[in-house]
Design a protein around this motif. Structure first.
Motif, PDB file in Angstrom:
ATOM      1  N   UNK A  75       0.834  -1.197   0.000  1.00  8.56           N
ATOM      2  CA  UNK A  75       0.000   0.000   0.000  1.00  8.56           C
ATOM      3  C   UNK A  75       0.874   1.254   0.000  1.00  8.56           C
ATOM      4  N   UNK A  76       0.490   2.210  -0.829  1.00  7.41           N
ATOM      5  CA  UNK A  76       1.153   3.519  -0.879  1.00  7.41           C
ATOM      6  C   UNK A  76       0.337   4.513  -0.050  1.00  7.41           C
ATOM      7  N   UNK A  77       1.006   5.284   0.802  1.00 10.99           N
ATOM      8  CA  UNK A  77       0.366   6.364   1.557  1.00 10.99           C
ATOM      9  C   UNK A  77       0.798   7.685   0.939  1.00 10.99           C
ATOM     10  N   UNK A  78      -0.173   8.473   0.482  1.00  9.82           N
ATOM     11  CA  UNK A  78       0.150   9.715  -0.223  1.00  9.82           C
ATOM     12  C   UNK A  78       0.302  10.906   0.709  1.00  9.82           C
ATOM     13  N   UNK A  79      -0.109  10.775   1.951  1.00  8.38           N
ATOM     14  CA  UNK A  79      -0.025  11.872   2.920  1.00  8.38           C
ATOM     15  C   UNK A  79       0.404  11.291   4.260  1.00  8.38           C
ATOM     16  N   UNK A  80       0.900  12.163   5.134  1.00  7.73           N
ATOM     17  CA  UNK A  80       1.354  11.680   6.444  1.00  7.73           C
ATOM     18  C   UNK A  80       0.220  11.097   7.265  1.00  7.73           C
ATOM     19  N   UNK A  81      -0.969  11.725   7.183  1.00  7.63           N
ATOM     20  CA  UNK A  81      -2.126  11.163   7.891  1.00  7.63           C
ATOM     21  C   UNK A  81      -2.388   9.732   7.425  1.00  7.63           C
ATOM     22  N   UNK A  82      -2.310   9.508   6.101  1.00  6.26           N
ATOM     23  CA  UNK A  82      -2.550   8.165   5.551  1.00  6.26           C
ATOM     24  C   UNK A  82      -1.581   7.162   6.171  1.00  6.26           C
ATOM     25  N   UNK A  83      -0.328   7.567   6.276  1.00  8.36           N
ATOM     26  CA  UNK A  83       0.709   6.688   6.809  1.00  8.36           C
ATOM     27  C   UNK A  83       0.387   6.242   8.226  1.00  8.36           C
ATOM     28  N   UNK A  84       0.051   7.198   9.081  1.00  3.04           N
ATOM     29  CA  UNK A  84      -0.179   6.872  10.489  1.00  3.04           C
ATOM     30  C   UNK A  84      -1.476   6.101  10.691  1.00  3.04           C
ATOM     31  N   UNK A  85      -2.464   6.350   9.850  1.00  2.00           N
ATOM     32  CA  UNK A  85      -3.694   5.562   9.914  1.00  2.00           C
ATOM     33  C   UNK A  85      -3.423   4.114   9.517  1.00  2.00           C
ATOM     34  N   UNK A  86      -2.620   3.924   8.482  1.00  2.00           N
ATOM     35  CA  UNK A  86      -2.298   2.565   8.052  1.00  2.00           C
ATOM     36  C   UNK A  86      -1.540   1.809   9.148  1.00  2.00           C
ATOM     37  N   UNK A  87      -0.681   2.509   9.868  1.00  5.84           N
ATOM     38  CA  UNK A  87       0.011   1.853  10.981  1.00  5.84           C
ATOM     39  C   UNK A  87      -0.985   1.392  12.048  1.00  5.84           C
ATOM     40  N   UNK A  88      -2.011   2.189  12.289  1.00  2.00           N
ATOM     41  CA  UNK A  88      -3.068   1.782  13.221  1.00  2.00           C
ATOM     42  C   UNK A  88      -3.703   0.474  12.783  1.00  2.00           C
ATOM     43  N   UNK A  89      -3.717   0.243  11.497  1.00  4.98           N
ATOM     44  CA  UNK A  89      -4.376  -0.931  10.918  1.00  4.98           C
ATOM     45  C   UNK A  89      -3.415  -2.102  10.737  1.00  4.98           C
ATOM     46  N   UNK A 122       7.248  14.635  -2.156  1.00  6.84           N
ATOM     47  CA  UNK A 122       6.606  15.475  -1.147  1.00  6.84           C
ATOM     48  C   UNK A 122       5.100  15.260  -1.177  1.00  6.84           C
ATOM     49  N   UNK A 123       4.459  15.280  -0.001  1.00  7.25           N
ATOM     50  CA  UNK A 123       3.000  15.151   0.063  1.00  7.25           C
ATOM     51  C   UNK A 123       2.369  16.196  -0.850  1.00  7.25           C
ATOM     52  N   UNK A 124       1.462  15.764  -1.703  1.00  9.88           N
ATOM     53  CA  UNK A 124       0.819  16.674  -2.644  1.00  9.88           C
ATOM     54  C   UNK A 124       1.466  16.669  -4.007  1.00  9.88           C
ATOM     55  N   UNK A 125       2.652  16.067  -4.101  1.00  7.96           N
ATOM     56  CA  UNK A 125       3.352  15.967  -5.383  1.00  7.96           C
ATOM     57  C   UNK A 125       3.888  14.555  -5.543  1.00  7.96           C
ATOM     58  N   UNK A 126       3.015  13.578  -5.692  1.00  9.34           N
ATOM     59  CA  UNK A 126       3.468  12.190  -5.783  1.00  9.34           C
ATOM     60  C   UNK A 126       4.276  11.936  -7.056  1.00  9.34           C
ATOM     61  N   UNK A 127       5.347  11.193  -6.903  1.00 11.03           N
ATOM     62  CA  UNK A 127       6.228  10.845  -8.013  1.00 11.03           C
ATOM     63  C   UNK A 127       5.769   9.515  -8.602  1.00 11.03           C
ATOM     64  N   UNK A 128       5.136   9.572  -9.763  1.00 11.60           N
ATOM     65  CA  UNK A 128       4.555   8.369 -10.364  1.00 11.60           C
ATOM     66  C   UNK A 128       5.609   7.311 -10.642  1.00 11.60           C
ATOM     67  N   UNK A 129       6.790   7.727 -11.056  1.00  6.13           N
ATOM     68  CA  UNK A 129       7.845   6.761 -11.352  1.00  6.13           C
ATOM     69  C   UNK A 129       8.278   6.020 -10.092  1.00  6.13           C
ATOM     70  N   UNK A 130       8.447   6.770  -9.003  1.00  4.86           N
ATOM     71  CA  UNK A 130       8.839   6.141  -7.748  1.00  4.86           C
ATOM     72  C   UNK A 130       7.759   5.196  -7.251  1.00  4.86           C
ATOM     73  N   UNK A 131       6.512   5.606  -7.408  1.00  2.00           N
ATOM     74  CA  UNK A 131       5.397   4.767  -6.974  1.00  2.00           C
ATOM     75  C   UNK A 131       5.320   3.502  -7.804  1.00  2.00           C
ATOM     76  N   UNK A 132       5.443   3.646  -9.116  1.00  2.00           N
ATOM     77  CA  UNK A 132       5.389   2.478  -9.996  1.00  2.00           C
ATOM     78  C   UNK A 132       6.466   1.465  -9.686  1.00  2.00           C
ATOM     79  N   UNK A 133       7.652   1.949  -9.338  1.00  2.00           N
ATOM     80  CA  UNK A 133       8.774   1.049  -9.047  1.00  2.00           C
ATOM     81  C   UNK A 133       8.513   0.191  -7.814  1.00  2.00           C
ATOM     82  N   UNK A 134       7.620   0.640  -6.950  1.00  2.00           N
ATOM     83  CA  UNK A 134       7.321  -0.102  -5.719  1.00  2.00           C
ATOM     84  C   UNK A 134       6.253  -1.178  -5.930  1.00  2.00           C
ATOM     85  N   UNK A 135       5.671  -1.227  -7.127  1.00  2.00           N
ATOM     86  CA  UNK A 135       4.671  -2.247  -7.471  1.00  2.00           C
ATOM     87  C   UNK A 135       3.548  -2.328  -6.447  1.00  2.00           C
ATOM     88  N   UNK A 136       2.886  -1.224  -6.155  1.00  2.00           N
ATOM     89  CA  UNK A 136       1.810  -1.251  -5.151  1.00  2.00           C
ATOM     90  C   UNK A 136       0.579  -1.978  -5.670  1.00  2.00           C
TER      91      UNK A 136
END
Length: 331
Positions: A75-89, A122-136
């Motif tokens: 799973x990719x988290x696009x914002x810091x809130x997303x990240x911490x919520x996912x950790x809760x889960x 940076x949050x708000x400017x997701x890097x599509x190439x970096x995301x794609x490389x992670x195979x989410x």
């Protein structure tokens, strides 16, 4: 809101608060976390394949219904809130925004889970190439619809508008839990939150009844912000909120230093502190200001730092309850 060591997007509530006894933005007793960092890459790839074999499920989001993995593994988290919520889960994302893995801004155990996770810009400017490389197999976003919608060519995007929806943090967390099919992961955290609320309310009922509180943080150019999602926890504890903060407010209300007198009805003030013991730079500017030092609660020695200021998960909410309990003991 000005971003500091751990940037969070301001969130306001413009409808009356409701649900879950005030509910909880923050954090604990969630089930075990399965890390997904470089050391676990082979394990994660296998998990992704298994997830695919388990099929997909339809998930309703604010961007329409998507077909998401039945059990997302990457799973990719696009914002810091997303990240911490996912950790809760119980999920450590495979990709997170730049800057969140900051040892000064996180409890050590949280930092250890995130420090090796790849960043996606940076949050708000997701890097599509970096995301794609992670195979989410799933991308979670709550703030940047236009920026994350194109990422659906890489993986399904579960978007839940938080920027101006008026939702509270725990309502958003329930949505994210549904997206990753882990609602049950919050059961223990919610129970612990309710238990601690009751315990603190009963133990310090007299002190709670006779005091008025407000949370605030520093801003740029002689400004400060009243409120944060911490207000949900404060209200759940039965604390009386002052400084003319509206009952339907759960975000950040900008004021100028010239308006610090609005705090004069408050007996106790709370301001953010990083986990390294320092105040964020803009809040420190506020604390150093002569006008601040003349505020009634400050003169009385009742202005307190709190590390779990930007509540957005049960881990953070439970941490905030613990810190507020310590403050109540001092009154």
């Amino acid at each position: 809101m000005t971003r500091s060591a751990i940037p969070f997007t301001p969130v306001k509530r413009r409808a009356l608060l409701g649900g879950l006894a005030g509910a909880a933005a923050a954090w604990l007793t969630a089930c075990g976390v399965s890390e997904s960092n470089d050391d676990d890459k082979k394990k994660d790839d296998k998990g992704s394949e298994d997830g695919g074999k388990q099929g997909t499920r339809s998930v309703r989001t604010d961007n329409g219904t998507i077909e998401a993995p039945a059990h997302p593994q990457r799973v990719i988290a696009c914002e810091n809130w997303d990240t911490l919520m996912l950790l809760d889960l119980g999920i450590v994302p495979v990709g997170i925004p730049d800057g969140i893995a900051n040892p000064a801004a996180l409890p050590d155990d949280v930092y250890q889970k995130l420090r090796r996770v790849k960043t996606i810009g940076v949050a708000g400017t997701p890097n599509a190439q970096a995301i794609g490389a992670l195979k989410p197999d799933l991308i979670v976003d709550q703030f940047y619809k236009d920026k994350t919608a194109p990422l659906k060519t890489i993986a399904p995007v579960a978007y839940y508008n938080w920027s101006d929806s008026g939702a509270l943090w725990y309502e958003q967390l329930d949505k994210v839990a549904d997206a990753v099919n882990r609602r049950d992961a919050l059961t223990d955290a919610k129970s612990e939150y309710r238990r601690r609320l009751k315990e603190v309310r009963n133990t310090y009922a007299a002190r709670i009844a006779k005091t008025t509180w407000a949370p605030l943080s520093g801003g740029q150019n002689g400004a400060f912000f009243l409120g944060s999602p911490l207000l949900t926890v404060m209200r759940d504890l039965g604390l009386r909120i002052g400084a003319k903060i509206a009952k339907d407010e759960a975000g950040f209300v900008q004021k100028s230093y010239e308006e610090l007198e609005i705090l004069d009805d408050c007996d106790v003030l709370l301001y953010p502190q990083l986990f390294d013991g320092k105040a964020p730079a803009l809040t420190q500017q506020l604390l150093d200001n002569k006008v601040w030092k003349g505020v009634r609660a400050v003169r009385a020695g009742h202005a307190f730092p709190i590390k779990h200021y930007t509540v957005g998960s049960y881990r953070w909410a439970n941490g905030a309850v613990d810190e507020i309990e310590k403050i109540l003991r001092k009154l």
